[in-house]
Design a protein around this motif. Structure first.
Motif, PDB file in Angstrom:
ATOM      1  N   GLU A 176       0.796  -1.224   0.000  1.00  0.00           N
ATOM      2  CA  GLU A 176       0.000   0.000   0.000  1.00  0.00           C
ATOM      3  C   GLU A 176       0.830   1.277   0.000  1.00  0.00           C
ATOM      4  O   GLU A 176       0.288   2.361  -0.182  1.00  0.00           O
ATOM      5  CB  GLU A 176      -0.943   0.013   1.206  1.00  0.00           C
ATOM      6  N   GLY A 177       2.143   1.152   0.214  1.00  0.00           N
ATOM      7  CA  GLY A 177       2.980   2.341   0.247  1.00  0.00           C
ATOM      8  C   GLY A 177       3.145   2.876   1.654  1.00  0.00           C
ATOM      9  O   GLY A 177       2.683   2.279   2.643  1.00  0.00           O
ATOM     10  N   ASP A 178       3.823   4.019   1.784  1.00  0.00           N
ATOM     11  CA  ASP A 178       4.092   4.621   3.084  1.00  0.00           C
ATOM     12  C   ASP A 178       2.822   5.237   3.676  1.00  0.00           C
ATOM     13  O   ASP A 178       1.735   5.127   3.097  1.00  0.00           O
ATOM     14  CB  ASP A 178       5.207   5.655   2.942  1.00  0.00           C
ATOM     15  N   ALA A 179       2.973   5.921   4.794  1.00  0.00           N
ATOM     16  CA  ALA A 179       1.824   6.384   5.575  1.00  0.00           C
ATOM     17  C   ALA A 179       0.864   7.250   4.765  1.00  0.00           C
ATOM     18  O   ALA A 179      -0.357   7.043   4.794  1.00  0.00           O
ATOM     19  CB  ALA A 179       2.315   7.139   6.802  1.00  0.00           C
ATOM     20  N   ASN A 180       1.393   8.245   4.040  1.00  0.00           N
ATOM     21  CA  ASN A 180       0.513   9.137   3.280  1.00  0.00           C
ATOM     22  C   ASN A 180      -0.237   8.387   2.183  1.00  0.00           C
ATOM     23  O   ASN A 180      -1.410   8.656   1.920  1.00  0.00           O
ATOM     24  CB  ASN A 180       1.330  10.283   2.678  1.00  0.00           C
ATOM     25  N   ALA A 181       0.449   7.435   1.538  1.00  0.00           N
ATOM     26  CA  ALA A 181      -0.215   6.637   0.496  1.00  0.00           C
ATOM     27  C   ALA A 181      -1.310   5.768   1.096  1.00  0.00           C
ATOM     28  O   ALA A 181      -2.391   5.612   0.508  1.00  0.00           O
ATOM     29  CB  ALA A 181       0.829   5.771  -0.225  1.00  0.00           C
ATOM     30  N   GLN A 182      -1.065   5.220   2.267  1.00  0.00           N
ATOM     31  CA  GLN A 182      -2.076   4.409   2.942  1.00  0.00           C
ATOM     32  C   GLN A 182      -3.280   5.267   3.329  1.00  0.00           C
ATOM     33  O   GLN A 182      -4.432   4.832   3.206  1.00  0.00           O
ATOM     34  CB  GLN A 182      -1.474   3.767   4.190  1.00  0.00           C
ATOM     35  N   ARG A 183      -3.001   6.470   3.782  1.00  0.00           N
ATOM     36  CA  ARG A 183      -4.090   7.364   4.184  1.00  0.00           C
ATOM     37  C   ARG A 183      -4.948   7.741   2.979  1.00  0.00           C
ATOM     38  O   ARG A 183      -6.183   7.758   3.056  1.00  0.00           O
ATOM     39  CB  ARG A 183      -3.501   8.604   4.854  1.00  0.00           C
ATOM     40  N   ARG A 184      -4.291   8.037   1.861  1.00  0.00           N
ATOM     41  CA  ARG A 184      -5.043   8.386   0.643  1.00  0.00           C
ATOM     42  C   ARG A 184      -5.851   7.189   0.147  1.00  0.00           C
ATOM     43  O   ARG A 184      -6.996   7.333  -0.284  1.00  0.00           O
ATOM     44  CB  ARG A 184      -4.076   8.858  -0.440  1.00  0.00           C
ATOM     45  N   LEU A 185      -5.257   5.993   0.221  1.00  0.00           N
ATOM     46  CA  LEU A 185      -5.963   4.794  -0.219  1.00  0.00           C
ATOM     47  C   LEU A 185      -7.180   4.523   0.654  1.00  0.00           C
ATOM     48  O   LEU A 185      -8.237   4.107   0.162  1.00  0.00           O
ATOM     49  CB  LEU A 185      -5.017   3.593  -0.192  1.00  0.00           C
ATOM     50  N   SER A 186      -7.050   4.779   1.949  1.00  0.00           N
ATOM     51  CA  SER A 186      -8.168   4.550   2.868  1.00  0.00           C
ATOM     52  C   SER A 186      -9.354   5.460   2.558  1.00  0.00           C
ATOM     53  O   SER A 186     -10.510   5.053   2.671  1.00  0.00           O
ATOM     54  CB  SER A 186      -7.698   4.766   4.312  1.00  0.00           C
ATOM     55  N   LYS A 187      -9.066   6.697   2.119  1.00  0.00           N
ATOM     56  CA  LYS A 187     -10.124   7.656   1.832  1.00  0.00           C
ATOM     57  C   LYS A 187     -10.643   7.548   0.396  1.00  0.00           C
ATOM     58  O   LYS A 187     -11.701   8.109   0.078  1.00  0.00           O
ATOM     59  CB  LYS A 187      -9.614   9.076   2.075  1.00  0.00           C
ATOM     60  N   ALA A 188      -9.919   6.828  -0.451  1.00  0.00           N
ATOM     61  CA  ALA A 188     -10.282   6.738  -1.862  1.00  0.00           C
ATOM     62  C   ALA A 188     -11.514   5.864  -2.056  1.00  0.00           C
ATOM     63  O   ALA A 188     -11.816   4.987  -1.244  1.00  0.00           O
ATOM     64  CB  ALA A 188      -9.105   6.177  -2.664  1.00  0.00           C
ATOM     65  N   PRO A 189     -12.264   6.092  -3.140  1.00  0.00           N
ATOM     66  CA  PRO A 189     -13.422   5.230  -3.430  1.00  0.00           C
ATOM     67  C   PRO A 189     -12.965   3.821  -3.792  1.00  0.00           C
ATOM     68  O   PRO A 189     -11.809   3.586  -4.155  1.00  0.00           O
ATOM     69  CB  PRO A 189     -14.075   5.929  -4.633  1.00  0.00           C
ATOM     70  N   TRP A 190     -13.909   2.875  -3.729  1.00  0.00           N
ATOM     71  CA  TRP A 190     -13.573   1.474  -3.964  1.00  0.00           C
ATOM     72  C   TRP A 190     -13.473   1.190  -5.457  1.00  0.00           C
ATOM     73  O   TRP A 190     -14.409   0.732  -6.109  1.00  0.00           O
ATOM     74  CB  TRP A 190     -14.607   0.560  -3.306  1.00  0.00           C
ATOM     75  N   LYS A 194      -7.983  -0.246  -5.694  1.00  0.00           N
ATOM     76  CA  LYS A 194      -8.052  -0.308  -4.232  1.00  0.00           C
ATOM     77  C   LYS A 194      -8.435  -1.705  -3.761  1.00  0.00           C
ATOM     78  O   LYS A 194      -7.844  -2.238  -2.809  1.00  0.00           O
ATOM     79  CB  LYS A 194      -9.064   0.719  -3.708  1.00  0.00           C
ATOM     80  N   ILE A 195      -9.418  -2.311  -4.439  1.00  0.00           N
ATOM     81  CA  ILE A 195      -9.841  -3.664  -4.059  1.00  0.00           C
ATOM     82  C   ILE A 195      -8.686  -4.644  -4.214  1.00  0.00           C
ATOM     83  O   ILE A 195      -8.446  -5.491  -3.355  1.00  0.00           O
ATOM     84  CB  ILE A 195     -11.056  -4.101  -4.906  1.00  0.00           C
ATOM     85  N   ALA A 196      -7.939  -4.507  -5.308  1.00  0.00           N
ATOM     86  CA  ALA A 196      -6.813  -5.409  -5.543  1.00  0.00           C
ATOM     87  C   ALA A 196      -5.759  -5.274  -4.456  1.00  0.00           C
ATOM     88  O   ALA A 196      -5.210  -6.271  -3.960  1.00  0.00           O
ATOM     89  CB  ALA A 196      -6.200  -5.131  -6.916  1.00  0.00           C
ATOM     90  N   ARG A 197      -5.463  -4.038  -4.062  1.00  0.00           N
ATOM     91  CA  ARG A 197      -4.463  -3.815  -3.014  1.00  0.00           C
ATOM     92  C   ARG A 197      -4.943  -4.354  -1.658  1.00  0.00           C
ATOM     93  O   ARG A 197      -4.181  -4.993  -0.925  1.00  0.00           O
ATOM     94  CB  ARG A 197      -4.136  -2.328  -2.897  1.00  0.00           C
ATOM     95  N   LYS A 198      -6.191  -4.093  -1.340  1.00  0.00           N
ATOM     96  CA  LYS A 198      -6.720  -4.555  -0.057  1.00  0.00           C
ATOM     97  C   LYS A 198      -6.784  -6.079   0.000  1.00  0.00           C
ATOM     98  O   LYS A 198      -6.423  -6.688   1.021  1.00  0.00           O
ATOM     99  CB  LYS A 198      -8.112  -3.964   0.177  1.00  0.00           C
ATOM    100  N   VAL A 199      -7.232  -6.696  -1.089  1.00  0.00           N
ATOM    101  CA  VAL A 199      -7.304  -8.154  -1.123  1.00  0.00           C
ATOM    102  C   VAL A 199      -5.906  -8.752  -1.036  1.00  0.00           C
ATOM    103  O   VAL A 199      -5.676  -9.740  -0.320  1.00  0.00           O
ATOM    104  CB  VAL A 199      -8.027  -8.636  -2.399  1.00  0.00           C
ATOM    105  N   SER A 200      -4.949  -8.148  -1.740  1.00  0.00           N
ATOM    106  CA  SER A 200      -3.570  -8.639  -1.698  1.00  0.00           C
ATOM    107  C   SER A 200      -3.001  -8.533  -0.287  1.00  0.00           C
ATOM    108  O   SER A 200      -2.362  -9.469   0.212  1.00  0.00           O
ATOM    109  CB  SER A 200      -2.697  -7.850  -2.676  1.00  0.00           C
TER     110      SER A 200
END
Length: 473
Positions: free
Chosen positions: A141-155, A159-165
């Protein structure tokens, strides 16, 4: 500018309010998810080496055997424990009790001197979370800022691929850890039988593996730092174990205050802390180390590396955050070997000596002989009296031992019910019953003491003492 979640909220709070609640809980009681920035620096590199050493030991120890025994086994269901290839049974409970007391004293002494050094460097929870699962998270998912952006991003698909992985990898790692954890309880050979054997014959074993897998997955995917701040008792105990001479990760407020932005064009009147929040963004428990020693701090040194990096950039000496005691920060005093530490050392030496003596003198065969309750004595003809006894034998060796009983100091005989020789299988338990028959002329008292020898061939293993009931002459 460093993006710090909740930075404005931290600044707006009144002094001391940080102690009103956990750093991971907001004012409404909801959890603040920690997006910790990936640390880097000399301490992080050293911790990485320590963590891989821990992983190698954790993976390798179940496979090590000495004389056919695993090096470590903690078979709680069967009450069978193996430590350094020495088998211990519930009958050795006093040794376990003394071991636990010795361990507690060691923890108290270690914490009084070195704070929560164990938590940051050796604790399995910290090593697995920060040095395995967190690194996998950074990779996917990347570093902290990338994780934060991914968490707020739409599905989206990405995003689904990263979360499932991520969560698939987390569960796979949890499954492997569960298998290794179970090998410490039932042994690697039994675990292999569960994995390779038919499911119908090992339903309980497979269920245990999946249960532990689910627990570990929940801990490292969701519960995370809450283990250290909510469940682990050690963090709560540190408040009473630490004193002003304990070594902790500490902020040098005398050097750092007053905080202020670095101004290169005017004369600098502030302290060395430029209020960059780097120490906060890397903290895996979400605290600000500048607020002083806190229950959530696990002494992981991430804040030290982050602060040293900033000091290097602004040409200031390292060590604004460092390992130090409160007295060292306030008065410049070095670590002191206090009277309390001396007392703990003496107590630890005494307990360790007693524990060593018990382990050295511990016998490989434990025997318990008791007269059968509810029966006084039996008359054998006109000249003999017998008593019935029950015997339990525990064999802690790796070989079957045939044993016989002999009366040591009387004229009588021993008659074993069944076979005269009792064979105790390796690492097993055996029981039996026997009569002690004494001539009436040798019985002088209502209750007399007899000594029974346990022999393997002609070699005496142990001597037991018991009472013999007879008539009053």
């Amino acid at each position: 500018m460093i993006d710090v979640p909740g930075k404005s909220a931290i600044k707006s709070e009144s002094p001391g309010s940080f102690r009103d609640r956990l750093a991971t809980v907001d004012k409404s009681g909801k959890r603040n998810w920690i997006f910790a920035k990936k640390p880097k620096g000399r301490f992080y590199r050293s911790r990485t080496i320590v963590s891989w050493t821990f992983f190698l030991l954790f993976i390798g120890l179940p496979f090590i055997e000495i004389n056919g025994r695993p090096l470590f086994l903690f078979n709680i269901p069967e009450g069978r424990f193996i430590i350094f290839s020495k088998v211990f049974w519930p009958q050795d409970f006093f040794i376990f009790g003394l071991t636990m007391i010795t361990f507690v004293v060691f923890i108290v002494l270690f914490t009084a001197a070195f704070g929560r050094l164990f938590c940051g460097w050796v604790c399995p929870q910290t090593n697995f979370m920060e040095m395995l699962f967190r690194k996998v998270e950074y990779l996917i998912e990347g570093d902290a800022n990338a994780q934060r952006r991914l968490s707020k991003a739409p599905w989206t698909f990405s995003k689904i691929a990263r979360k499932v992985s991520k969560h698939g990898t987390f569960f796979l790692l949890s499954f492997l850890i569960a298998n290794l954890f179970l090998s410490y309880i039932i042994g690697i050979k039994e675990l292999k039988q569960i994995i390779t054997g038919p499911f119908s014959l090992h339903v309980g074993g497979f269920s245990a593996i999946m249960l532990f897998s689910g627990i570990f997955y929940g801990v490292y995917a969701y519960f995370r730092e809450q283990i250290c701040t909510v469940i682990c008792p050690y963090g709560r105990l540190q408040g009473v174990l630490l004193d002003r001479n304990s070594l902790i990760v500490a902020y040098d407020y005398k050097r750092g205050e007053p905080r202020g932005k670095l101004e290169k064009t005017v004369e600098q009147h502030n302290g060395d802390c430029i209020d960059c929040y780097s120490c906060v963004t890397v903290c895996p428990t979400g605290i600000d180390i500048r607020d002083g020693t806190q229950m959530e701090c696990v002494n992981c040194t991430a804040c030290i590396d982050a602060c040293d990096s900033i000091m290097d950039k602004i040409n200031r000496p390292r060590g604004l955050i460092r390992y130090a005691s409160e007295n060292n920060i306030a008065e410049g005093k070095p670590l002191k070997f206090t009277a309390r530490m001396k007392f703990y050392v003496v107590l630890l030496i005494l307990l360790s000596g007693l524990l060593s003596a018990l382990l050295i003198t511990r016998k490989d065969i434990d025997v318990t002989v008791m007269r059968t309750p509810g029966i006084l004595y039996q008359e054998r003809g006109t000249d003999s009296i017998s008593n019935l006894y029950n015997v339990k034998i525990l064999n802690k060796t790796m070989k079957a031992i045939p044993v016989i009983f002999k009366l040591e100091d009387n004229d009588g005989i021993i008659q074993v019910i069944g076979h005269q020789t009792i064979v105790i299988k390796e690492e097993g338990q055996g029981s039996g019953s026997f009569f002690v028959v004494l001539p009436k002329k040798s019985i002088k008292e209502r209750i007399s003491t007899i000594h029974i020898g346990l022999y393997e061939g002609k070699t005496k293993i142990s001597t037991m003492k018991s009472n013999f009931f007879g008539p009053v002459n």
